[in-house]
Enzyme design. Structure first.
Site, mmCIF file in Angstrom:
data_model
loop_
_atom_site.group_PDB
_atom_site.id
_atom_site.type_symbol
_atom_site.label_atom_id
_atom_site.label_comp_id
_atom_site.label_asym_id
_atom_site.label_seq_id
_atom_site.Cartn_x
_atom_site.Cartn_y
_atom_site.Cartn_z
ATOM 1 N N TYR A 65 0.809 -1.213 0.000
ATOM 2 C CA TYR A 65 0.000 0.000 0.000
ATOM 3 C C TYR A 65 0.849 1.272 0.000
ATOM 4 C CZ TYR A 65 -3.948 -3.087 0.796
ATOM 5 O OH TYR A 65 -4.902 -4.068 0.655
ATOM 6 N N GLY A 159 0.300 -7.051 0.595
ATOM 7 C CA GLY A 159 -0.809 -7.590 1.381
ATOM 8 C C GLY A 159 -2.145 -7.513 0.701
ATOM 9 N N ASN A 163 -5.362 -10.330 1.577
ATOM 10 C CA ASN A 163 -6.282 -9.965 2.658
ATOM 11 C C ASN A 163 -7.732 -10.086 2.206
ATOM 12 O OD1 ASN A 163 -6.951 -7.572 1.237
ATOM 13 N ND2 ASN A 163 -5.425 -6.355 2.326
ATOM 14 N N MET A 166 -11.182 -5.793 3.633
ATOM 15 C CA MET A 166 -11.999 -4.929 4.481
ATOM 16 C C MET A 166 -11.338 -3.561 4.622
ATOM 17 S SD MET A 166 -13.569 -7.410 7.440
ATOM 18 C CE MET A 166 -14.870 -6.273 7.899
ATOM 19 N N GLU A 403 -14.564 -8.804 13.329
ATOM 20 C CA GLU A 403 -14.987 -9.079 11.961
ATOM 21 C C GLU A 403 -15.730 -10.412 11.928
ATOM 22 O OE1 GLU A 403 -12.337 -10.898 8.387
ATOM 23 O OE2 GLU A 403 -11.677 -8.945 9.145
ATOM 24 N N HIS A 488 -2.147 -8.358 10.780
ATOM 25 C CA HIS A 488 -2.046 -6.896 10.714
ATOM 26 C C HIS A 488 -0.805 -6.385 11.430
ATOM 27 C CE1 HIS A 488 -6.751 -6.967 10.642
ATOM 28 N NE2 HIS A 488 -6.233 -7.307 9.473
ATOM 29 N N GLY A 516 3.311 0.440 6.828
ATOM 30 C CA GLY A 516 2.725 0.175 8.131
ATOM 31 C C GLY A 516 3.699 0.212 9.282
ATOM 32 N N ASN A 526 -9.224 -2.847 10.653
ATOM 33 C CA ASN A 526 -8.291 -3.342 9.647
ATOM 34 C C ASN A 526 -7.458 -2.163 9.134
ATOM 35 O OD1 ASN A 526 -10.886 -4.817 9.793
ATOM 36 N ND2 ASN A 526 -9.788 -6.310 8.550
#
Length: 547
Positions: A65, A159, A163, A166, A403, A488, A516, A526
């Site tokens: 990301y 990721g 994943n 969500m 979740e 996560h 992250g 999430n």
């Protein structure tokens, strides 16, 4: 022991004998809906093999990301970007005509350099379900670090490949505890909306949700949550919801309705390959070198940084060693990858000026899993969409958001399954082990107990209200809680500590963290929308000030 004792009280739920009789066929061949079709179309990723001796303006380490956001925005600003990715490009079909393996049938594509699967649910009815697979640079890394398994995506898209999609923006009132040095007004007015737009976030149609067979499991979860006084909330996702409706109608090749999630999704999910990376490569300024692993970054004599890179084959062996010079380097290898690399570089003298915050503040986002055995009059459905779309919110009162997750086995299990995100305060650190030449993580299994207690604030109450019991056969024999893992990972190079308030590494001009690793251990939901939004914020400032 009280939960185990409760499990044996047949009067509180489904009897063990009746449950086994109803579900034991999962241990045989599981057949999920779907049919053999031509390989799905994949977005071109401008894959390349960076030559040794190259000099590039920007090198981005990782294609998840944060790295994808940085590459796109830099390219749009007129900067040429080279991305290196340790995993594969995932653009070539296997012998079954599909890019990715099915969740229920792991094969060589499924795991990163393992010879045996390491599935999050390791058992069913007390029997182990892992199996031998050929060693290969597969899509899911189950990295065992001390007393925790960290699941990470390996491949172009990081990721986003593995994943559940969500895409949750944290509640505004929780943001101050997540990133205290970041202006919340800016995040919620500008960067969260920008991230959601860039990721293609959407929400399930509530009317369709109420009637479709594939979300019966989630409706059971909603009913039981509400009966116990907990809010059930629909959660946005990056799946193509129109495509899923077509899957349900039988007019499109099944993907979410064929159980595809853990080892990639062939059709409906909008991974980074289809969003940020597609836009980035379309600029003509971004190239990606898959199966390239960075081993060192150090200041170059003439300015910029000397980057050492191993090119890998699909056995994970280094087939070539390359030396590249980059004017600027963005660390975007994920929380674990970035943190491990930086800790190594500091300890071995490649980047000795990194400060003492490197490797600190790592957390598991409070992840803990559990299952519940429902009554026979509460079936959760043989057909379950693999993409979750709802959750139970007890964050304010009990420190947990759960979740409602699928168990896409293809048979009726009468089970409800949950991944909880909790306000677990425990943080770990990465450290260099000179004796082994590796980076260790000091996480302890006992540190999961606060997460378990917070999850119990939801599920003990639901069990008491419904007269149901915990499942004890999913994570071992008579083991209720999946407290051995995280999906996560967050932290290790925390914003405004290891870096300045925009991800510039302290002590080195032109080195940045943009993934992250910047987030100190927890996002309350999430995390990938927050990772994306923070990257949008940081890269905007970096382009405006540094370039």
């Amino acid at each position: 022991m009280s939960d185990i004792n409760q499990q044996n009280k047949d009067s509180r739920g489904v009897s063990r004998r009746r449950f086994i009789a109803g579900t034991s066929s999962i241990l045989g061949a599981v057949s999920l809906a779907g049919r053999a079709v031509a390989a799905p179309a994949q977005v071109a990723t401008a894959a390349s093999s960076i030559p040794s001796g190259a000099h590039v303006p920007v090198l981005v380490i990782g294609t998840g990301y944060g790295g994808s956001v940085a590459a796109l925005r830099l390219a749009q600003a007129g900067v040429d970007v080279q991305m290196v990715e340790m995993g594969m490009a995932w653009d070539t079909p296997g012998s079954d005509g599909k890019i990715f393996a099915n969740t229920t049938s792991p094969d060589y594509r499924s795991y990163w350099l393992r010879t045996r699967t390491k599935q999050p649910l390791s058992n069913f009815l007390g029997f182990p379900i892992d199996k031998d697979v050929p060693r290969y640079t597969g899509i899911l890394d189950a990295e065992e670090m001390g007393q925790i398994i960290v699941y990470q995506g390996r491949g172009v898209g990081g990721g986003s490949l593995v994943n559940g999609g969500m895409a949750v923006t944290p509640k505004r009132e929780n943001f101050g505890a997540i990133l205290p040095s970041v202006n919340a007004d800016e995040m919620y007015a500008t960067y969260y909306p920008r991230a959601n737009a860039g990721l293609g976030v959407g929400l399930v149609d509530p009317a369709w949700f109420d009637t479709t067979d594939c979300y019966q499991y989630a409706r059971v979860g909603r009913k039981q949550a509400q009966r116990s006084g907990f809010p059930f909330v629909f959660v946005p996702d990056v799946y193509d919801w129109d495509y899923m409706k077509q899957e349900a109608a039988g007019t499109a090749t099944k993907s979410a309705l064929a159980g595809e999630i853990l080892y990639g999704n062939n059709y409906g999910k909008k991974s980074l390959q289809k969003t940020y990376l597609a836009q980035a490569t379309a600029t003509g300024r971004v190239t990606i070198s898959p199966l390239h692993k960075v081993t060192s970054v150090s200041p170059a004599a003439g300015g910029g940084y000397t980057v050492l890179i191993d090119q890998l084959n699909t056995n994970g062996d280094a087939t070539a060693s390359k030396t590249v010079t980059a004017d600027r380097v963005f660390f975007a290898a994920g929380s674990v990858g970035t943190s491990k690399l930086l800790v190594k570089l500091k300890a071995t003298g490649a980047l000795p000026g990194l400060n003492g915050e490197i490797g600190q503040g790592w957390g598991d986002n409070g992840n803990v899993m559990c299952g519940r055995a429902n009554h026979l009059w509460d079936p959760t459905g043989a057909l379950q969409a693999s993409i979750p779309c709802g959750g139970i919110d007890n964050w304010t009162a009990g420190g947990a958001f759960a979740e409602v997750a699928p168990l896409p086995t293809g048979i009726e299990t009468f089970a409800s399954f949950y991944l909880s995100i909790t306000k677990n305060p425990n943080r770990a650190r990465f450290s260099w082990n000179a004796a082994t030449g590796t980076v260790d993580l000091n996480w302890q299994t006992a540190w999961k107990q606060p997460a378990i207690d917070m999850a119990k604030s939801i599920f003990d109450k639901i069990n008491a209200k419904e007269g149901t019991i915990y499942r004890t056969d999913l994570f071992g024999v008579y083991k209720i809680w999946g407290d051995h893992l995280t999906y996560h990972p967050l932290g290790g190079a925390v914003l405004n500590k290891a870096t300045d308030n925009y991800g510039r590494l302290q002590g080195y001009s032109g080195l940045y963290v943009i993934d992250g690793a910047l987030i100190p251990g927890n996002t309350s939901v999430n995390p990938f929308v927050t990772i994306t939004a923070l990257a949008e914020r940081n890269i905007e400032k970096i382009i405006a000030v540094d370039l």
